[in-house]
Design an enzyme around this catalytic site. Structure first.
Site, PDB file in Angstrom:
ATOM      1  N   GLU A  27      -9.645   7.213  -3.013  1.00 21.54           N
ATOM      2  CA  GLU A  27      -8.315   7.224  -3.618  1.00 21.54           C
ATOM      3  C   GLU A  27      -8.281   8.035  -4.909  1.00 21.54           C
ATOM      4  OE1 GLU A  27      -5.551   6.161  -2.370  1.00 21.54           O
ATOM      5  OE2 GLU A  27      -6.199   4.802  -0.776  1.00 21.54           O
ATOM      6  N   ASP A  36       2.156  10.866  -2.956  1.00 21.65           N
ATOM      7  CA  ASP A  36       0.972  11.085  -2.105  1.00 21.65           C
ATOM      8  C   ASP A  36       1.311  12.139  -1.046  1.00 21.65           C
ATOM      9  OD1 ASP A  36       2.343   9.870   0.015  1.00 21.65           O
ATOM     10  OD2 ASP A  36       0.978   8.184   0.182  1.00 21.65           O
TER      11      ASP A  36
END
Length: 155
Positions: A27, A36
């Site tokens: 991540e 994202d």
């Protein structure tokens, strides 16, 4: 430090530590919210719940959010899985659930195979979860390969 070393250190605290090693490796951490790859506002170590673009967090806030979300993911694994799991498999599945959520996990072929006693087949299913928003993402390919390797330890 490479991922294997990070997981080995995480193993000292069991599946929570190994899950944390996987999640933070893949991540990354951003103290400022960003979109994202499929446009979902995200902050810290992949946190999306209640996040809006422009949010800012401190490292301490990120640590607290990460701990909460890791606990939620591992609790979901514990709720859904009906067979005994070694810590490595539980950690791999915790990382997977952290990424996709409990509802997707609950409906997955992976979980059906696992609960039917087919651990090898279940771990192999991880390699299918490499798409987001209909796009194959290189980051997910790498993450699923690492999760699968950890899932298959001892098989």
């Amino acid at each position: 430090m490479n991922l294997r070393q990070k997981i080995a250190i995480g193993a000292l605290t069991g599946s929570l530590g190994m899950t944390g090693a996987l999640v933070t490796w893949f991540e990354g951490r951003s103290l400022v919210a960003y979109a994202d790859p499929v446009g979902i506002p995200t902050i810290c170590d992949g946190i999306t719940l209640g996040v809006s673009l422009g949010n800012v967090a401190t490292p301490a806030q990120c640590d607290k959010l990460l701990e909460r979300e890791l606990s939620i993911a591992l609790a979901a694994v514990d709720r859904q899985v009906r067979v005994p799991l070694p810590e490595t498999r539980r950690a791999a599945l915790g990382s997977f659930v952290y990424n996709i959520g409990e509802s997707q996990f609950a409906r997955s072929t992976l979980l059906r195979k696992l609960n039917a006693g087919n651990a090898l087949g279940a771990c192999a299913e991880l390699s299918r979860w490499i798409y987001a928003g209909g796009k194959r993402l290189a980051g997910l390919v790498k993450r699923r390969a690492a999760e699968r390797e950890l899932c298959e330890v001892g098989l």
